[in-house]
Write a protein that holds these residues in place. Sequence first.
Motif, short mmCIF file in Angstrom:
data_model
loop_
_atom_site.label_atom_id
_atom_site.label_comp_id
_atom_site.label_asym_id
_atom_site.label_seq_id
_atom_site.Cartn_x
_atom_site.Cartn_y
_atom_site.Cartn_z
N ALA A 98 0.83 -1.21 0.00
CA ALA A 98 0.00 0.00 0.00
C ALA A 98 0.86 1.26 0.00
CB ALA A 98 -0.93 0.00 1.22
N ASN A 99 1.87 1.27 0.85
CA ASN A 99 2.63 2.51 1.04
C ASN A 99 3.58 2.80 -0.11
OD1 ASN A 99 1.35 2.85 3.47
ND2 ASN A 99 3.02 2.01 4.69
N ILE A 100 4.22 1.76 -0.62
CA ILE A 100 5.28 2.01 -1.60
C ILE A 100 4.81 1.78 -3.02
CG2 ILE A 100 7.59 1.24 -2.35
CD1 ILE A 100 8.12 0.84 0.70
N ASN A 101 3.98 0.77 -3.23
CA ASN A 101 3.60 0.44 -4.59
C ASN A 101 2.23 0.98 -4.99
OD1 ASN A 101 5.29 -1.82 -3.27
ND2 ASN A 101 5.74 -2.03 -5.45
N ARG A 102 1.40 1.34 -4.01
CA ARG A 102 0.01 1.66 -4.36
C ARG A 102 -0.43 3.05 -3.92
NH1 ARG A 102 -2.24 -4.31 -3.06
NH2 ARG A 102 -1.48 -5.27 -4.96
N TYR A 103 0.48 3.96 -3.75
CA TYR A 103 0.15 5.38 -3.57
C TYR A 103 -0.71 5.70 -2.35
CZ TYR A 103 1.62 4.91 -8.37
OH TYR A 103 2.31 4.57 -9.48
N SER A 104 -0.60 4.88 -1.30
CA SER A 104 -1.31 5.26 -0.08
C SER A 104 -0.76 6.57 0.46
CB SER A 104 -1.16 4.15 0.96
OG SER A 104 -1.48 4.60 2.24
N LEU A 105 0.55 6.77 0.29
CA LEU A 105 1.17 8.01 0.78
C LEU A 105 1.71 8.88 -0.35
CD1 LEU A 105 3.11 6.36 3.75
CD2 LEU A 105 1.06 7.77 3.94
N TRP A 106 2.25 8.25 -1.40
CA TRP A 106 2.74 9.04 -2.54
C TRP A 106 1.57 9.70 -3.26
CZ3 TRP A 106 7.68 9.68 -2.40
CH2 TRP A 106 8.56 8.66 -2.04
N PRO A 107 1.82 10.81 -3.98
CA PRO A 107 0.75 11.33 -4.84
C PRO A 107 0.43 10.34 -5.95
CG PRO A 107 2.74 12.74 -4.91
CD PRO A 107 3.05 11.59 -4.00
N ASP A 108 -0.85 10.09 -6.16
CA ASP A 108 -1.28 9.15 -7.20
C ASP A 108 -1.11 9.83 -8.56
OD1 ASP A 108 -2.71 7.66 -9.01
OD2 ASP A 108 -4.22 7.05 -7.53
N PRO A 109 -0.28 9.25 -9.46
CA PRO A 109 -0.04 9.93 -10.74
C PRO A 109 -1.26 10.04 -11.64
CG PRO A 109 1.08 7.79 -10.69
CD PRO A 109 0.48 8.00 -9.33
N LEU A 110 -2.33 9.26 -11.33
CA LEU A 110 -3.55 9.44 -12.13
C LEU A 110 -4.27 10.72 -11.73
CD1 LEU A 110 -5.07 5.84 -12.29
CD2 LEU A 110 -4.04 7.18 -14.14
N LEU A 111 -4.19 11.06 -10.44
CA LEU A 111 -4.87 12.27 -9.95
C LEU A 111 -3.96 13.50 -10.03
CD1 LEU A 111 -6.47 10.80 -6.70
CD2 LEU A 111 -7.58 11.17 -8.90
N ASN A 112 -2.69 13.28 -9.66
CA ASN A 112 -1.73 14.39 -9.55
C ASN A 112 -0.49 14.14 -10.39
OD1 ASN A 112 -2.89 16.03 -7.27
ND2 ASN A 112 -2.79 14.02 -6.30
N PRO A 113 -0.66 14.04 -11.71
CA PRO A 113 0.53 13.73 -12.50
C PRO A 113 1.48 14.92 -12.58
CG PRO A 113 -1.36 14.06 -13.94
CD PRO A 113 -1.85 14.21 -12.53
N ARG A 114 2.72 14.62 -12.95
CA ARG A 114 3.69 15.62 -13.36
C ARG A 114 4.28 15.11 -14.66
NH1 ARG A 114 6.56 16.69 -7.66
NH2 ARG A 114 4.96 18.15 -7.01
N THR A 115 4.86 15.98 -15.46
CA THR A 115 5.54 15.49 -16.64
C THR A 115 7.01 15.88 -16.59
OG1 THR A 115 4.96 17.43 -17.97
CG2 THR A 115 3.45 15.55 -18.06
#
Length: 554
Positions: free
Chosen positions: A58-75
């Motif tokens: 959850a924490n490292i692979n599934r964006y529980s803590l990281w910004p979710d790139p589908l919602l908050n992408p950067r390029t």
Amino acid sequence: MASERRMSKPARTDAVIIGAGASGAAAAKVLCEAGVKVVALEKGPWRRKESFGGDELANINRYSLWPDPLLNPRTWRRDTSDEARVDLFCPVPQMVGGGTVHWQGWLPRFTPDDFRMRTVAGDLPGATLADWPITYDELEPYYLKVEWAFGVSGQAGANRFEGPRSGGYPCPPMPMSRYAQKFHQGCAALGWNAFPTPQAALSRPFNGRRATVVSAFAQQHGDPTGTRSSALNVFVPDAVATGNYDLRPDSYVRELVLDGQGNIRAAVYEDAQGETFEQEADIFILACGAVETARLLLLSRSGRFPNGLANGSDLVGRNATFHEYSAAVGTYDDPVYAWAGGGYVSASTFQHYGHDESRGFVSGSHVAVAGVGIPLPINWHLPGAPSWGAEAKKIDRDYFSHSLAVAMVLHDMPQHDNRVDLDDEVVDAWGLPVARVTLKPHRNDLDQGRYLIDRGADILQASGAKGITKVYADRVTGNCSHQHGTARMGKDPDASVLDRWCRAHEVANLYAVDGSPFPTGTGANPTLTIMANAWRVADRIIAERGRARTAPER
Ligand SMILES: Cc1cc2nc3c(=O)[nH]c(=O)nc-3n(C[C@H](O)[C@H](O)[C@H](O)COP(=O)(O)OP(=O)(O)OC[C@H]3O[C@@H](n4cnc5c(N)ncnc54)[C@H](O)[C@@H]3O)c2cc1C
């Protein structure tokens, strides 16, 4: 481009702080304790310790803590001829506490020369090295304030290359781990100075708080015990206790709007229900992290600032630096348990930190010991080894407890064209253009990185490592989650966005206190300096408000 939606207008306040991470919470604590009424607008949720845990997937692979790139992408793109692609570039948790929610908590100070690298190293073609408009001596009292507020564990004087200190650390170093022992052994054999990494953790009960519970689930995991030192566990509660802190989570600031005099009148933000608000205040403090602070300035266009707020110099977003984290990896016959402590019990050297003309490149960086990648079973991977099949399993069994990394925090050079701007195609889940990072390494970055990885390998060899793999960096990937430089502070309004007090040259009631004011990124983890600088700026704001109140009426 003020929104045409109907807006609610909460009561005006003294100060709005945008972002409740390391810098925003530090500034809030100081302002609120001085009686200033603060509204803090934080994009993400306010998570309590009960919601954290050691779930690696959850924490490292599934964006529980990281910004979710589908919602908050950067390029990211290498240069303007390159096509920008969606990338989790320089991710930092977006929630109350910001990056300190799941950080490693290494808190070294910058050195006196860090504040004058242009003077020390001279002109480096292609780079935009600049001296800071402030000195180490000016920041030193604030380093001490943050170290004592956080209860940093460390050993004063152990880092031979550190600047003068006006006081020691509040807590002794964290216990010595096996991997830190190896690092100390290697440095001692080479005649190099090494010291216990100063940690945002309590090695003993301090200031009414329990000693920190040390677990393998530290870096990249939230803290279910509430005992680590972070903005979430220290500065936010301090600010809340004053009764002056109105912290509004799930409040995404879309734009800052001006009044007729060219000052900021209000922050326009959206809450979790999609309702839009205009929050008015006397002053506005940006603490969004250097990438998002630049983005918010660029999103805030007006007739007066058609290229983005406070951007008459066209420097907003430019000179961005991010560090790079890479390592020499060693394997040992005896176990070193580099997963233990999850990055919280480490050892460091500044032996190759200062600028040394004879090396043929500018500056150097902090080198420290850590686990290999993410030192937990699912994400652990020895460089160069297969990642699946029987051989991968054997390597896991043989080396998971028998490997460590000697890593560097590369001091990448600021460059005019390395920048954050607005992507012209990709938008976030709220329909706003996302931050686009354009970043090409300077030759100096690659040369410095090679040199430091080789020195890491020297330490491994001198400490008895049997196998050594060098992972040279070939680009700056943003993997450090450190960000700086996008709104440089300086004396000259044509060459900087902010003045020495981190106030915008062009907008009198606008400040930025995250890493964006840093003219250079330095080679050390930035957050102690970010928080110390935020405290310095907050003190200045308090003094100015005091002066304004006592000034004779005309
Ligand atoms: C895994 C990891 C390990 C790290 N380890 C270390 C370490 O050992 N030592 C070290 O010095 N540093 C470390 N860092 C870096 C450290 O976390 C950052 O330097 C620090 O958090 C930066 O503080 P900040 O206040 O600038 O930004 P942040 O802490 O990122 O806070 C910014 C906040 O602003 C909010 N925000 C952004 N835009 C908006 C908007 N438009 N409206 C409202 N809110 C907004 C965000 O949601 C966020 O909560 C680590 C980072 C990570 C991810």
